[in-house]
Design a protein around this motif. Structure first.
Motif, PDB file in Angstrom:
ATOM      1  N   PHE A 155     -34.659 -42.687 -30.829  1.00 52.41           N
ATOM      2  CA  PHE A 155     -33.540 -42.106 -30.061  1.00 52.41           C
ATOM      3  C   PHE A 155     -33.785 -40.638 -29.723  1.00 52.41           C
ATOM      4  CE2 PHE A 155     -30.851 -39.179 -32.562  1.00 52.41           C
ATOM      5  CZ  PHE A 155     -31.329 -39.354 -33.853  1.00 52.41           C
ATOM      6  N   GLN A 156     -34.649 -39.980 -30.521  1.00 55.30           N
ATOM      7  CA  GLN A 156     -34.966 -38.577 -30.229  1.00 55.30           C
ATOM      8  C   GLN A 156     -35.812 -38.434 -28.963  1.00 55.30           C
ATOM      9  OE1 GLN A 156     -36.611 -37.603 -34.343  1.00 55.30           O
ATOM     10  NE2 GLN A 156     -35.327 -35.812 -34.007  1.00 55.30           N
ATOM     11  N   ALA A 157     -36.447 -39.545 -28.543  1.00 54.36           N
ATOM     12  CA  ALA A 157     -37.320 -39.498 -27.368  1.00 54.36           C
ATOM     13  C   ALA A 157     -36.549 -39.656 -26.058  1.00 54.36           C
ATOM     14  CB  ALA A 157     -38.397 -40.565 -27.478  1.00 54.36           C
ATOM     15  N   GLU A 158     -35.236 -39.763 -26.152  1.00 54.39           N
ATOM     16  CA  GLU A 158     -34.426 -39.916 -24.939  1.00 54.39           C
ATOM     17  C   GLU A 158     -34.668 -38.747 -23.977  1.00 54.39           C
ATOM     18  OE1 GLU A 158     -30.196 -40.506 -25.471  1.00 54.39           O
ATOM     19  OE2 GLU A 158     -30.211 -41.396 -23.453  1.00 54.39           O
ATOM     20  N   ASN A 159     -34.868 -39.104 -22.701  1.00 57.34           N
ATOM     21  CA  ASN A 159     -35.109 -38.121 -21.632  1.00 57.34           C
ATOM     22  C   ASN A 159     -36.378 -37.298 -21.817  1.00 57.34           C
ATOM     23  OD1 ASN A 159     -32.766 -38.811 -20.242  1.00 57.34           O
ATOM     24  ND2 ASN A 159     -31.536 -37.456 -21.543  1.00 57.34           N
ATOM     25  N   ARG A 160     -37.296 -37.774 -22.648  1.00 58.78           N
ATOM     26  CA  ARG A 160     -38.532 -37.011 -22.828  1.00 58.78           C
ATOM     27  C   ARG A 160     -39.696 -37.765 -22.181  1.00 58.78           C
ATOM     28  NH1 ARG A 160     -38.070 -34.057 -28.596  1.00 58.78           N
ATOM     29  NH2 ARG A 160     -39.191 -32.498 -27.453  1.00 58.78           N
ATOM     30  N   GLU A 161     -40.793 -37.032 -21.996  1.00 56.52           N
ATOM     31  CA  GLU A 161     -41.952 -37.626 -21.331  1.00 56.52           C
ATOM     32  C   GLU A 161     -43.096 -37.820 -22.327  1.00 56.52           C
ATOM     33  OE1 GLU A 161     -43.335 -35.659 -17.803  1.00 56.52           O
ATOM     34  OE2 GLU A 161     -44.568 -37.416 -17.302  1.00 56.52           O
ATOM     35  N   ILE A 162     -43.549 -39.067 -22.443  1.00 54.74           N
ATOM     36  CA  ILE A 162     -44.561 -39.413 -23.437  1.00 54.74           C
ATOM     37  C   ILE A 162     -45.866 -39.835 -22.747  1.00 54.74           C
ATOM     38  CG2 ILE A 162     -45.009 -40.885 -25.474  1.00 54.74           C
ATOM     39  CD1 ILE A 162     -42.331 -39.528 -25.814  1.00 54.74           C
ATOM     40  N   PHE A 163     -46.981 -39.413 -23.321  1.00 56.17           N
ATOM     41  CA  PHE A 163     -48.273 -39.955 -22.909  1.00 56.17           C
ATOM     42  C   PHE A 163     -48.935 -40.626 -24.089  1.00 56.17           C
ATOM     43  CE2 PHE A 163     -47.915 -37.121 -19.305  1.00 56.17           C
ATOM     44  CZ  PHE A 163     -48.415 -37.944 -18.297  1.00 56.17           C
ATOM     45  N   THR A 164     -49.385 -41.867 -23.867  1.00 47.72           N
ATOM     46  CA  THR A 164     -50.146 -42.555 -24.900  1.00 47.72           C
ATOM     47  C   THR A 164     -51.574 -42.717 -24.378  1.00 47.72           C
ATOM     48  OG1 THR A 164     -49.813 -44.784 -24.052  1.00 47.72           O
ATOM     49  CG2 THR A 164     -48.069 -43.885 -25.477  1.00 47.72           C
ATOM     50  N   ILE A 165     -52.428 -43.277 -25.193  1.00 48.17           N
ATOM     51  CA  ILE A 165     -53.825 -43.442 -24.798  1.00 48.17           C
ATOM     52  C   ILE A 165     -53.940 -44.282 -23.521  1.00 48.17           C
ATOM     53  CG2 ILE A 165     -54.228 -45.501 -26.259  1.00 48.17           C
ATOM     54  CD1 ILE A 165     -56.701 -42.572 -25.769  1.00 48.17           C
ATOM     55  N   GLU A 166     -52.977 -45.213 -23.333  1.00 46.19           N
ATOM     56  CA  GLU A 166     -53.032 -46.068 -22.144  1.00 46.19           C
ATOM     57  C   GLU A 166     -52.793 -45.274 -20.856  1.00 46.19           C
ATOM     58  OE1 GLU A 166     -51.273 -46.774 -24.883  1.00 46.19           O
ATOM     59  OE2 GLU A 166     -51.616 -48.853 -25.497  1.00 46.19           O
ATOM     60  N   GLY A 167     -52.219 -44.077 -21.002  1.00 49.76           N
ATOM     61  CA  GLY A 167     -51.880 -43.297 -19.812  1.00 49.76           C
ATOM     62  C   GLY A 167     -52.989 -42.379 -19.335  1.00 49.76           C
ATOM     63  N   LEU A 168     -54.128 -42.407 -20.004  1.00 51.13           N
ATOM     64  CA  LEU A 168     -55.168 -41.432 -19.657  1.00 51.13           C
ATOM     65  C   LEU A 168     -56.043 -41.844 -18.479  1.00 51.13           C
ATOM     66  CD1 LEU A 168     -56.609 -39.721 -22.836  1.00 51.13           C
ATOM     67  CD2 LEU A 168     -54.730 -39.076 -21.365  1.00 51.13           C
ATOM     68  N   GLU A 169     -56.328 -43.128 -18.347  1.00 55.17           N
ATOM     69  CA  GLU A 169     -57.224 -43.532 -17.253  1.00 55.17           C
ATOM     70  C   GLU A 169     -56.547 -43.274 -15.904  1.00 55.17           C
ATOM     71  OE1 GLU A 169     -57.625 -47.562 -16.371  1.00 55.17           O
ATOM     72  OE2 GLU A 169     -55.468 -47.817 -16.429  1.00 55.17           O
ATOM     73  N   LYS A 170     -57.401 -42.988 -14.931  1.00 53.84           N
ATOM     74  CA  LYS A 170     -56.857 -42.777 -13.580  1.00 53.84           C
ATOM     75  C   LYS A 170     -57.546 -43.735 -12.636  1.00 53.84           C
ATOM     76  CE  LYS A 170     -55.588 -37.897 -13.727  1.00 53.84           C
ATOM     77  NZ  LYS A 170     -56.584 -37.106 -14.430  1.00 53.84           N
ATOM     78  N   GLY A 171     -56.774 -44.619 -11.995  1.00 52.75           N
ATOM     79  CA  GLY A 171     -57.327 -45.576 -11.039  1.00 52.75           C
ATOM     80  C   GLY A 171     -58.487 -46.382 -11.590  1.00 52.75           C
ATOM     81  N   GLY A 172     -58.340 -46.822 -12.840  1.00 55.43           N
ATOM     82  CA  GLY A 172     -59.383 -47.653 -13.434  1.00 55.43           C
ATOM     83  C   GLY A 172     -60.565 -46.862 -13.990  1.00 55.43           C
ATOM     84  N   ARG A 173     -60.528 -45.526 -13.831  1.00 57.14           N
ATOM     85  CA  ARG A 173     -61.623 -44.711 -14.387  1.00 57.14           C
ATOM     86  C   ARG A 173     -61.163 -44.042 -15.657  1.00 57.14           C
ATOM     87  NH1 ARG A 173     -63.777 -40.156 -11.169  1.00 57.14           N
ATOM     88  NH2 ARG A 173     -65.187 -39.934 -12.933  1.00 57.14           N
TER      89      ARG A 173
END
Lengths: 156, 287
Positions: free
Chosen positions: A65-83
């Motif tokens: 609940f503390q993450a409400e309205n916050r922006e998270i990046f996980t390892i899955e968010g690092l690739e860009k366009g398959g790279r």
């Protein structure tokens, strides 16, 4: 149950959470982002590291609940366009991955470090990943990889 | 966990209303780095959690006259990076830097470090050396109380359930005053303090006019070492005097930890740690 809004890897989510859920459980069990690992569950090992509003946090030490309205990046968010992200590529090129369990957390700590300090010294790299434990004891290769990632990022 | 309700209030007033409504059933959460472990181990069992981690009113570091004020929800990473703490209280920055890991420092807060009242809390020895006060708010108003007076024992702090620790304040060290922090841990990162010391010293005409020593991990709570302080007041702080004071400290620790397995080690270690802390504090004095 409670409904919260948050952003994960550039995507807006509207999810139902339990009151006693941790951010780690939300990511893994509700959003199926299982790249984030649970190691010790008490903030010592860093396997569950994610980036929240630009800084690294242990997702086992944040309530969902503390993450409400916050922006998270996980390892899955690092690739860009398959790279792969340059940090991920550097980890592969330097052989900095052994069993791989600590790797997502290591890579995100490296990203937070390089975003703040694009050309860190080896000492600064060691400090930057001091909250991430690798039990395959591959630290030298990991430090090498982050140095290499710093060069790759400069080239991009 | 039997959590029924969780809240992210928009301002202090809403926090105070929730505290007043739920009383013993409610618990404040900020960084969560201690609290979430307690929840998991069922050491605590609140029905309601009130998140203050992102409340702007409780964040930040500012000058107020000759005082520095630090909001309770200010993280250790924020303290390490702020121009005021970096310039005026490098010892406080050093204490913040010694805590946990980057991830812990990014979320753990000064208010949490105080309210958890661990005997080994890293921030408390320096705050005691600074003679810091805390500001407690409730729906009636606010009151200021010395930090030293609310620390009652391991995990015990004298704050009512309807009160919110809103900020910490202390006088910024000025010319003639020095401040230091020393910690003995068994490794660099993620180390729990075995001994932590904060030393504030004021020198006038070569003599020790005022000294305040805050200690951690050598009692059931962080305390002021008044007996050692008394020894130094009025004396010229020569190497010989510091040596004698450190032996007095050693004796004090020996008596205090007589039945503790760590006693023998700590009474040896305190001498070196204290001597370093004392000399560092003196070296930071600007004239």
């Amino acid at each position: 149950m409670k409904e919260i809004k948050l952003k994960v890897n550039h995507k807006d989510y509207h999810v139902a959470i339990e009151e006693d859920m941790r951010l780690l459980d939300l990511l893994r069990n509700r959003l199926n982002l299982t790249g984030t690992k649970e190691g010790c569950g008490e903030g010592e090992c860093g396997a569950c590291t994610v980036i929240m509003d630009g800084i690294t946090v242990n997702s086992c030490m944040v309530m969902a609940f503390q993450a409400e309205n916050r922006e998270i990046f996980t390892i899955e968010g690092l690739e860009k366009g398959g790279r792969l992200d340059p940090i991920q590529q550097a980890f592969l090129d330097e052989g900095a991955v052994q069993c791989g369990f600590c790797t997502p957390g290591m890579v995100l700590s490296a990203k937070a470090l390089l975003d703040k300090n694009p050309k860190p010294t080896r000492e600064e790299i060691r400090e930057g990943i001091s909250g991430n434990l690798c039990r395959c004891t591959g630290y030298n290769k990991i430090v090498d990889a982050i140095e290499k990632a710093s060069e790759y990022r400069k080239e991009e | 966990m039997a959590l029924r309700e969780v809240y992210k209030p928009k301002d202090i007033t809403e926090v105070l209303q929730l505290l007043d409504k739920y009383k013993d059933k409610g618990k404040i959460i900020a960084g969560g780095t201690d609290l979430i472990i307690d929840l998991k181990e069922r050491a605590i069992d609140p029905e309601v959690l009130i998140d203050i981690a992102t409340l702007e009113e409780l964040k930040g570091i500012a000058f107020k006259g000759s005082y520095i004020e630090i909001g309770a929800a200010t993280t250790f990473a924020e303290m390490m990076d702020h121009v005021i703490t970096k310039e005026k209280t490098p010892a406080l920055v050093k204490a913040a830097r010694s805590i946990g890991s980057p991830q812990i420092r990014n979320t753990a807060t000064i208010g949490g470090n105080i309210c958890n009242a661990s005997p080994a809390a890293d921030m408390l020895p320096v705050l005691l050396a600074l003679d810091a006060s805390i500001i407690l708010k409730d729906l009636e108003g606010e009151k200021t109380i010395l930090l030293e007076q609310v620390l009652k024992g391991k995990g015990k702090i004298d704050i009512e359930r309807n009160q919110l620790l809103s900020y910490v304040k202390f006088k910024a060290p000025v010319d003639g005053e020095g401040l230091s922090f020393e910690k003995l841990g068994f490794r660099k990162a993620l180390a729990i303090a075995k001994i932590a010391l904060g030393v504030f010293v004021e020198v006038e005409n070569n003599k020790c006019k005022e000294i305040r020593i805050g200690s951690g991990a050598i009692h059931n709570r962080a305390i002021r070492e008044s007996k050692i302080e008394d020894y130094f007041r009025g004396k010229i702080l020569s190497d010989a005097v510091i040596e004698e004071g450190s032996e007095l400290f050693q004796e004090e620790v020996r008596e205090r930890l007589i039945n503790r397995s760590s006693g023998e080690f700590k009474r040896e270690a305190i001498k070196g740690i204290f001597t370093t802390a004392m000399k560092t504090a003196l070296s930071t004095i600007k004239s």
